[in-house]
Design a protein around this motif. Sequence first.
Motif, short mmCIF file in Angstrom:
data_model
loop_
_atom_site.label_atom_id
_atom_site.label_comp_id
_atom_site.label_asym_id
_atom_site.label_seq_id
_atom_site.Cartn_x
_atom_site.Cartn_y
_atom_site.Cartn_z
N GLU A 272 0.84 -1.19 0.00
CA GLU A 272 0.00 0.00 0.00
C GLU A 272 0.88 1.24 0.00
OE1 GLU A 272 -2.77 -0.19 3.22
OE2 GLU A 272 -4.19 -1.36 2.03
N PRO A 273 0.47 2.28 -0.72
CA PRO A 273 1.31 3.48 -0.83
C PRO A 273 1.48 4.19 0.50
CG PRO A 273 -0.86 3.88 -1.74
CD PRO A 273 -0.79 2.40 -1.46
N ILE A 274 2.64 4.81 0.66
CA ILE A 274 2.94 5.58 1.87
C ILE A 274 2.24 6.93 1.82
CG2 ILE A 274 4.80 6.68 3.18
CD1 ILE A 274 6.64 4.46 2.02
N VAL A 275 2.11 7.48 0.61
CA VAL A 275 1.49 8.79 0.41
C VAL A 275 0.32 8.63 -0.56
CG1 VAL A 275 1.85 11.18 -0.34
CG2 VAL A 275 3.70 9.95 0.80
N THR A 276 -0.80 9.26 -0.26
CA THR A 276 -2.00 9.14 -1.09
C THR A 276 -2.64 10.52 -1.29
OG1 THR A 276 -3.45 8.81 0.82
CG2 THR A 276 -2.47 6.83 -0.18
N ASP A 277 -3.67 10.54 -2.12
CA ASP A 277 -4.56 11.70 -2.26
C ASP A 277 -3.83 12.98 -2.64
OD1 ASP A 277 -6.73 10.07 -1.45
OD2 ASP A 277 -6.24 10.42 0.64
N SER A 278 -2.87 12.88 -3.55
CA SER A 278 -2.18 14.09 -4.00
C SER A 278 -3.12 14.94 -4.83
CB SER A 278 -0.94 13.72 -4.82
OG SER A 278 -1.30 13.01 -5.98
N ARG A 279 -3.04 16.24 -4.67
CA ARG A 279 -3.91 17.15 -5.41
C ARG A 279 -3.23 18.52 -5.53
NH1 ARG A 279 -4.99 16.50 -0.25
NH2 ARG A 279 -5.79 18.19 1.05
N VAL A 280 -3.35 19.11 -6.68
CA VAL A 280 -2.83 20.47 -6.89
C VAL A 280 -3.86 21.45 -6.35
CG1 VAL A 280 -2.07 22.18 -8.57
CG2 VAL A 280 -1.54 19.75 -8.94
N VAL A 281 -3.47 22.23 -5.34
CA VAL A 281 -4.42 23.17 -4.74
C VAL A 281 -4.22 24.60 -5.22
CG1 VAL A 281 -4.75 21.76 -2.67
CG2 VAL A 281 -2.95 23.52 -2.70
N ALA A 282 -3.06 24.89 -5.82
CA ALA A 282 -2.83 26.25 -6.33
C ALA A 282 -1.87 26.19 -7.51
CB ALA A 282 -2.26 27.14 -5.24
N HIS A 283 -2.22 26.92 -8.57
CA HIS A 283 -1.35 27.09 -9.73
C HIS A 283 -0.84 28.52 -9.72
CE1 HIS A 283 -2.73 23.29 -11.62
NE2 HIS A 283 -3.90 23.60 -11.08
N PHE A 284 0.43 28.69 -10.12
CA PHE A 284 1.04 30.02 -10.08
C PHE A 284 1.50 30.44 -11.47
CE2 PHE A 284 2.12 27.93 -5.93
CZ PHE A 284 1.15 28.59 -5.19
N GLY A 285 1.87 31.72 -11.60
CA GLY A 285 2.20 32.28 -12.90
C GLY A 285 3.69 32.26 -13.19
#
Length: 307
Positions: free
Chosen positions: A13-26
Amino acid sequence: MSTRAAVPATGHEPIVTDSRVVAHFGLAAGQTPENIALEGDGSADLTFALARQVAHVTPDGKTRILATLPSVAQPDTPLLHSAAVTGIVRTHDGTLYVNYATGTQETGIWRIPGDGGTPVQIAELPPRGLPNGLALDERNGVLYAADSVQGIVWRVPTSGGTATAWAQGTELQPLSASGYGVNGIKVHRDAVWVSNTDRGSLLRFPVGPDRSAGSVQTRATGLDGIDDFAFPGNGSSVLAALNRSSEIVLVRRDGTHTVVLTPDDGLSNPTSVAVRGRTLYLPSAAFVTRQDPNLVLARLRYLFGRL
């Protein structure tokens, strides 16, 4: 916003889950997030290196600029050739400290009020260096700055004053004049830990009773392109950003490492790692990919104890 689960490297089972980009920058605006400090409410303060800015980002991605470092007429920072704000730390009362690299006498450590405002330089560092990572020992009122060009860890009182060379040597130096030596830096359990990007190494310096640097200990090698890192618990395991390959790795106490996040999780030349509880904060500056500088949040399946 995208959501993905990390693919386990070993079939477990993965150690890290649920990755999501919460902010994009310029990218065109120089909003290249280099380093990160966390606030008590789960928000983050980021340095936008090439914009010379410090930004506050909420967990849902709302971004506002806290401060802009002063412009320099003819910046000549080694390797970068432009002014850049790099490492950042935050004290318990909200005060922020950042490294500013310019190639001029403005190179050094600057203080910023927690709610934003005018930055003030508290210490000069050599203009021909590149102060990169920044670490805080608040109990002893000390800042440590990693100079990636000169291969030196500088020590500065949080009250300001003269910087002293705390640690130096071959292990901290780059492999060539165009490379990055000591880069990331953290204070953890009576020691100062640093990474060396060129050498792909993670190092530990015990802090002596007189606060001097003890003999360097190599804790891991083979970490190509390692930037900054963080401790996901009280032990010696480390989560590190591998800038070149756009990966996050778990480095265990025995020096072995496992990839836990990849570009498929939204990473684009990640530069640093921060941990709050079981939440990971992962800024990507996109210095090489030139695509989507951002802030990724992810979830640790468990914390790491004293090991």
